[in-house]
Write an enzyme that holds these catalytic residues in place. Structure first.
Site, PDB file in Angstrom:
ATOM      1  N   HIS A 108     -11.626  -1.628 -18.679  1.00 30.52           N
ATOM      2  CA  HIS A 108     -10.870  -0.850 -18.960  1.00 30.52           C
ATOM      3  C   HIS A 108      -9.287  -0.952 -19.944  1.00 30.52           C
ATOM      4  O   HIS A 108      -9.400  -2.420 -20.797  1.00 30.52           O
ATOM      5  CB  HIS A 108      -9.296  -0.566 -17.591  1.00 30.52           C
ATOM      6  CG  HIS A 108      -8.757  -2.186 -17.460  1.00 30.52           C
ATOM      7  ND1 HIS A 108      -7.734  -3.066 -18.110  1.00 30.52           N
ATOM      8  CD2 HIS A 108      -9.467  -3.875 -16.103  1.00 30.52           C
ATOM      9  CE1 HIS A 108      -7.697  -3.941 -17.608  1.00 30.52           C
ATOM     10  NE2 HIS A 108      -8.611  -4.319 -16.308  1.00 30.52           N
ATOM     11  N   ASP A 229     -18.886 -10.088   0.862  1.00 26.94           N
ATOM     12  CA  ASP A 229     -19.588 -11.611   1.095  1.00 26.94           C
ATOM     13  C   ASP A 229     -18.544 -12.266   1.145  1.00 26.94           C
ATOM     14  O   ASP A 229     -17.471 -12.231   0.581  1.00 26.94           O
ATOM     15  CB  ASP A 229     -19.750 -11.610  -0.351  1.00 26.94           C
ATOM     16  CG  ASP A 229     -20.992 -12.861  -0.571  1.00 26.94           C
ATOM     17  OD1 ASP A 229     -20.353 -13.989  -0.332  1.00 26.94           O
ATOM     18  OD2 ASP A 229     -22.095 -12.325  -0.499  1.00 26.94           O
ATOM     19  N   SER A 244     -11.838  -8.216 -13.794  1.00 28.80           N
ATOM     20  CA  SER A 244     -12.599  -6.641 -14.671  1.00 28.80           C
ATOM     21  C   SER A 244     -13.294  -6.491 -15.509  1.00 28.80           C
ATOM     22  O   SER A 244     -13.259  -7.960 -16.306  1.00 28.80           O
ATOM     23  CB  SER A 244     -11.053  -6.202 -15.456  1.00 28.80           C
ATOM     24  OG  SER A 244      -9.446  -6.059 -14.584  1.00 28.80           O
TER      25      SER A 244
END
Length: 279
Positions: A108, A229, A244
């Site tokens: 992003h 997980d 990110s």
């Protein structure tokens, strides 16, 4: 891919980092000109302010979000405002193209305040060690911090889907290569993310792709994921700041990268298609 990176960059403009009473400047504003003089550094700023003979109605050209406009400010407010043209933070390496040495990370844009895609003059990425993880919980997204190691690449592109640059200090021959999936190949169901752990190993962790948007043009949040997980949930609580750019793998192909977490449920998040990042 999956390494936690420290990202350091010098910005093209001075950025407002605090708000002063009765000042029109807001956090994230980029200072482009003062009294029609270009401001590209602290030196330009100080020189221009020192040369002014008046204390009010100083004309400033700024960029705020996607708009560029002029406003008036008094000298006292300007001198109380904190500016910065350096940023530093953590994110995850999404990919390195072994043929071109180009890398992508973050997934992003780097934003400050309401200003999107802050222009970068020059930046670097570094490997890290000594990871410290503050877990996410409902309503509170955690974070990863680490110790900067060696610089491995440089960048100056800050795009809608993260940063891009060139690797200049890695032997890629020892790394596993993955094919790139098209958007049409991504499907609901089991997948993995690859992320550096506290032992500095990049490990696979199980996730589930629970929704996909069949996008025909570049856009974010094309993939919705759920962290399943148990080991990763125990360590991170889900998605944390610093993840990110974490690559998403399905059927031994890279399909996308983690871009956002859901604050009210950090085990859920969104990813961007790898096709948009690479293109």
């Amino acid at each position: 891919m999956g390494n936690i990176l420290q990202i350091d960059a010098e910005l093209k403009n001075l950025i407002v980092r605090n708000e002063v009473d009765n000042s029109p400047l807001k956090i994230g504003d980029s200072i482009l000109k003062i009294e029609n003089k270009n401001i590209n550094s602290y030196e330009d700023f100080n020189k221009t302010i020192s040369s002014l003979n008046r204390s009010d109605d100083i004309s400033i050209l700024i960029r705020r979000e996607s708009s560029i406009f002029s406003l008036k400010c008094d000298r006292n407010s300007l001198e109380k405002t904190n500016f910065n043209n350096l940023i530093s933070g953590f994110a995850t390496l999404t990919y390195i193209n072994p043929n071109t040495k180009q890398f992508g990370a973050v997934a992003h844009p780097i934003n400050i305040g309401g200003t999107k895609k802050i222009p970068i003059k020059k930046g670097s990425i570094s490997f890290t060690d000594n990871l410290n993880i503050k877990k996410s919980s409902k309503g509170n997204v955690g974070c990863i911090s680490a110790t900067k190691n060696n610089i491995i690449g440089e960048f100056n592109k800050n795009s809608d889907f993260g940063i891009k640059g060139t690797i200049n200090n890695i032997d890629l021959s020892k790394y596993k290569k993955y094919k790139v999936a098209s958007i049409e190949e991504v499907k609901l169901g089991k997948a993995q993310i690859i992320l550096q752990d506290v032992n500095n190993q990049c490990k696979k962790y199980d996730i589930e792709i629970i929704n996909i948007e069949h996008q025909r043009k570049p856009d974010s949040k094309g993939i919705k994921i759920k962290i399943t997980d148990p080991e990763l949930l125990q360590k991170t609580g889900g998605i944390v700041q610093g993840m990110s750019g974490t690559p998403i793998i399905q059927d031994n192909k890279i399909v996308g990268a983690v871009s956002h977490a859901l604050e009210n449920n950090p085990s859920l998040g969104y990813g961007v298609y790898i096709q948009w990042m690479i293109n």
